[in-house]
Design an enzyme around this catalytic site. Sequence first.
Site, PDB file in Angstrom:
ATOM      1  N   ARG A  23     -15.388  37.220  17.906  1.00  0.00           N
ATOM      2  CA  ARG A  23     -14.406  36.673  16.985  1.00  0.00           C
ATOM      3  C   ARG A  23     -13.404  37.735  16.520  1.00  0.00           C
ATOM      4  O   ARG A  23     -13.750  38.899  16.428  1.00  0.00           O
ATOM      5  CB  ARG A  23     -15.152  36.099  15.784  1.00  0.00           C
ATOM      6  CG  ARG A  23     -14.421  34.990  15.112  1.00  0.00           C
ATOM      7  CD  ARG A  23     -15.338  34.213  14.206  1.00  0.00           C
ATOM      8  NE  ARG A  23     -15.462  32.825  14.667  1.00  0.00           N
ATOM      9  CZ  ARG A  23     -16.220  31.940  14.066  1.00  0.00           C
ATOM     10  NH1 ARG A  23     -16.939  32.261  13.031  1.00  0.00           N
ATOM     11  NH2 ARG A  23     -16.272  30.708  14.521  1.00  0.00           N
ATOM     12  N   GLU A  35     -16.841  31.229  25.158  1.00  0.00           N
ATOM     13  CA  GLU A  35     -16.798  29.757  25.166  1.00  0.00           C
ATOM     14  C   GLU A  35     -17.606  29.182  26.330  1.00  0.00           C
ATOM     15  O   GLU A  35     -18.259  28.158  26.192  1.00  0.00           O
ATOM     16  CB  GLU A  35     -15.346  29.247  25.223  1.00  0.00           C
ATOM     17  CG  GLU A  35     -14.553  29.494  23.944  1.00  0.00           C
ATOM     18  CD  GLU A  35     -15.161  28.864  22.705  1.00  0.00           C
ATOM     19  OE1 GLU A  35     -15.998  27.957  22.833  1.00  0.00           O
ATOM     20  OE2 GLU A  35     -14.806  29.303  21.596  1.00  0.00           O
ATOM     21  N   GLN A  40     -23.673  24.417  25.942  1.00  0.00           N
ATOM     22  CA  GLN A  40     -25.112  24.124  26.078  1.00  0.00           C
ATOM     23  C   GLN A  40     -26.035  25.190  25.474  1.00  0.00           C
ATOM     24  O   GLN A  40     -27.238  25.107  25.651  1.00  0.00           O
ATOM     25  CB  GLN A  40     -25.548  23.953  27.547  1.00  0.00           C
ATOM     26  CG  GLN A  40     -24.558  23.283  28.436  1.00  0.00           C
ATOM     27  CD  GLN A  40     -24.668  21.772  28.383  1.00  0.00           C
ATOM     28  OE1 GLN A  40     -25.583  21.256  27.771  1.00  0.00           O
ATOM     29  NE2 GLN A  40     -23.739  21.079  28.990  1.00  0.00           N
ATOM     30  N   THR A  41     -25.515  26.226  24.847  1.00  0.00           N
ATOM     31  CA  THR A  41     -26.409  27.270  24.315  1.00  0.00           C
ATOM     32  C   THR A  41     -26.019  27.612  22.870  1.00  0.00           C
ATOM     33  O   THR A  41     -24.842  27.653  22.539  1.00  0.00           O
ATOM     34  CB  THR A  41     -26.319  28.537  25.195  1.00  0.00           C
ATOM     35  OG1 THR A  41     -26.444  28.141  26.558  1.00  0.00           O
ATOM     36  CG2 THR A  41     -27.417  29.520  24.876  1.00  0.00           C
ATOM     37  N   TYR A  80     -27.340  26.677  34.059  1.00  0.00           N
ATOM     38  CA  TYR A  80     -26.056  26.166  34.552  1.00  0.00           C
ATOM     39  C   TYR A  80     -25.257  27.283  35.228  1.00  0.00           C
ATOM     40  O   TYR A  80     -24.163  27.654  34.815  1.00  0.00           O
ATOM     41  CB  TYR A  80     -25.233  25.547  33.420  1.00  0.00           C
ATOM     42  CG  TYR A  80     -25.956  24.439  32.697  1.00  0.00           C
ATOM     43  CD1 TYR A  80     -25.899  23.134  33.167  1.00  0.00           C
ATOM     44  CD2 TYR A  80     -26.717  24.713  31.567  1.00  0.00           C
ATOM     45  CE1 TYR A  80     -26.583  22.116  32.518  1.00  0.00           C
ATOM     46  CE2 TYR A  80     -27.407  23.697  30.918  1.00  0.00           C
ATOM     47  CZ  TYR A  80     -27.329  22.408  31.393  1.00  0.00           C
ATOM     48  OH  TYR A  80     -27.986  21.420  30.756  1.00  0.00           O
ATOM     49  N   TYR A 118     -11.264  21.716  26.848  1.00  0.00           N
ATOM     50  CA  TYR A 118     -11.746  22.406  25.651  1.00  0.00           C
ATOM     51  C   TYR A 118     -11.559  23.924  25.765  1.00  0.00           C
ATOM     52  O   TYR A 118     -11.002  24.564  24.867  1.00  0.00           O
ATOM     53  CB  TYR A 118     -13.235  22.078  25.392  1.00  0.00           C
ATOM     54  CG  TYR A 118     -13.829  23.045  24.422  1.00  0.00           C
ATOM     55  CD1 TYR A 118     -13.480  22.989  23.087  1.00  0.00           C
ATOM     56  CD2 TYR A 118     -14.662  24.082  24.858  1.00  0.00           C
ATOM     57  CE1 TYR A 118     -13.953  23.926  22.190  1.00  0.00           C
ATOM     58  CE2 TYR A 118     -15.146  25.014  23.977  1.00  0.00           C
ATOM     59  CZ  TYR A 118     -14.785  24.928  22.641  1.00  0.00           C
ATOM     60  OH  TYR A 118     -15.247  25.874  21.765  1.00  0.00           O
ATOM     61  N   ASP A 136     -14.514  20.179  20.918  1.00  0.00           N
ATOM     62  CA  ASP A 136     -15.882  20.188  21.460  1.00  0.00           C
ATOM     63  C   ASP A 136     -16.719  19.154  20.699  1.00  0.00           C
ATOM     64  O   ASP A 136     -16.182  18.402  19.870  1.00  0.00           O
ATOM     65  CB  ASP A 136     -16.494  21.601  21.370  1.00  0.00           C
ATOM     66  CG  ASP A 136     -16.774  22.027  19.941  1.00  0.00           C
ATOM     67  OD1 ASP A 136     -16.344  21.313  18.995  1.00  0.00           O
ATOM     68  OD2 ASP A 136     -17.426  23.059  19.747  1.00  0.00           O
ATOM     69  N   CYS A 190     -21.137  19.955   8.788  1.00  0.00           N
ATOM     70  CA  CYS A 190     -21.155  18.548   9.217  1.00  0.00           C
ATOM     71  C   CYS A 190     -22.087  18.418  10.419  1.00  0.00           C
ATOM     72  O   CYS A 190     -21.693  18.062  11.514  1.00  0.00           O
ATOM     73  CB  CYS A 190     -19.741  18.104   9.565  1.00  0.00           C
ATOM     74  SG  CYS A 190     -19.611  16.316   9.750  1.00  0.00           S
ATOM     75  N   CYS A 198     -22.709  17.293   2.887  1.00  0.00           N
ATOM     76  CA  CYS A 198     -21.424  16.781   2.399  1.00  0.00           C
ATOM     77  C   CYS A 198     -21.008  17.421   1.068  1.00  0.00           C
ATOM     78  O   CYS A 198     -19.819  17.598   0.810  1.00  0.00           O
ATOM     79  CB  CYS A 198     -21.485  15.271   2.245  1.00  0.00           C
ATOM     80  SG  CYS A 198     -21.776  14.435   3.813  1.00  0.00           S
TER      81      CYS A 198
HETATM   82  S1  SF4 Z   1     -18.004  15.049   3.971  1.00  0.00           S
HETATM   83 FE1  SF4 Z   1     -19.901  15.100   5.109  1.00  0.00          FE
HETATM   84  S2  SF4 Z   1     -19.605  13.721   6.826  1.00  0.00           S
HETATM   85 FE2  SF4 Z   1     -17.594  14.118   5.977  1.00  0.00          FE
HETATM   86  S3  SF4 Z   1     -16.780  15.793   7.209  1.00  0.00           S
HETATM   87 FE3  SF4 Z   1     -17.776  16.717   5.443  1.00  0.00          FE
HETATM   88  S4  SF4 Z   1     -19.899  17.141   6.033  1.00  0.00           S
HETATM   89 FE4  SF4 Z   1     -18.992  15.726   7.538  1.00  0.00          FE
END
Ligand code: SF4
Length: 351
Positions: A23, A35, A40-41, A80, A118, A136, A190, A198
Amino acid sequence: MPENIAEPLLKWYDKNKRILPWRDKDNAYYTWVSEIMLQQTRVEAVKPYFQRFIQELPDVAALAAAPEERIIKLWEGLGYYSRVRNMQKAAVQVMEEYGGRMPEDFETLLSLKGIGRYTAGAIASIAYGKKVPAVDGNVLRVYARLTENRGDIMKQSVRKSVENDLTGQMSEDRPGDFNQAMMELGAVVCVPNGAAKCEECPLGHFCLARKHGTVEELPVKAPKKARTIEQRTVLVIQDGVGTAIRKRPDTGLLAGLYELPNVEGHLTEKAALARVKAMGLEPLRIEALPDAKHIFSHIEWRMCAYRIAVSSLEEAPQGEFLFVDKRESDKKYAIPSAFRTYTRYMKEENS
Ligand code: SF4
């Protein structure tokens, strides 16, 4: 898509981004290698591979010139293997057609072997600051929840419409960070499987899935086809000094890698001994080893195995097998992780 997600997203990213060896380097080669490895890892598993790879092959020229066996060895365990073979083909193309410098333009990147939408988007935006999206699985999840979009994310048409929508949202001055922030949000906040955080999310305020309580229903993904189950018997055939390995065919699953001899089906001890005799060898002892399982993308191997001591491996047909000790195999011959349970039974040293 709600307006103005870029500002809170980038603010969150600046404060929370993980420190990763690839980064903030503005190096297209580093972005590319990382990337491809990350497909897959997991990030944590990729770190040591990335460092080893870059140390030995620090740029496109070094990758283009490396012997194939060496790059496969550096990739051993990531699976892979066509990914690293394609990378080398693309590196040769970059040397021959672009003077050794990774192209900046999305479409040109896309024309290189093994680089899809991607990866092209990630390189163009992260290393060169181009305003193109990099979508992705993490980004798709965040997007589907944010907008409560129920399109099947396995469909190209859905991915393309996400790309279009996100392009409109990207900040002019930090497109690479915008893409990385979306991926990072999907990777650490998320997250899937009922664990979305959230309450920590910088976009919670805009999120339709959160508002309507549908977070766990999204994203929508068509179910994958069931994997084919294959039974195999692995034979760890050894004499006093070495263990037999052989090269797999140049096409198909695990093409061109080395493996412990194995055959279809679950053989009994008697049948395994007969197999070894049919190879022209004289078995002395047989011992059953633990069963193992390995999952590829479309196939699952369920393996049983035997360690079979023979009088001398030199009696085996010329050319079919190589006889190596563990140290030699670790140094030179890439044996895929599908055989990990059994490579530990290889003879330690040929002396
Ligand atoms: S509020 Fe929750 S569901 Fe909505 S983008 Fe953020 S982490 Fe994801």
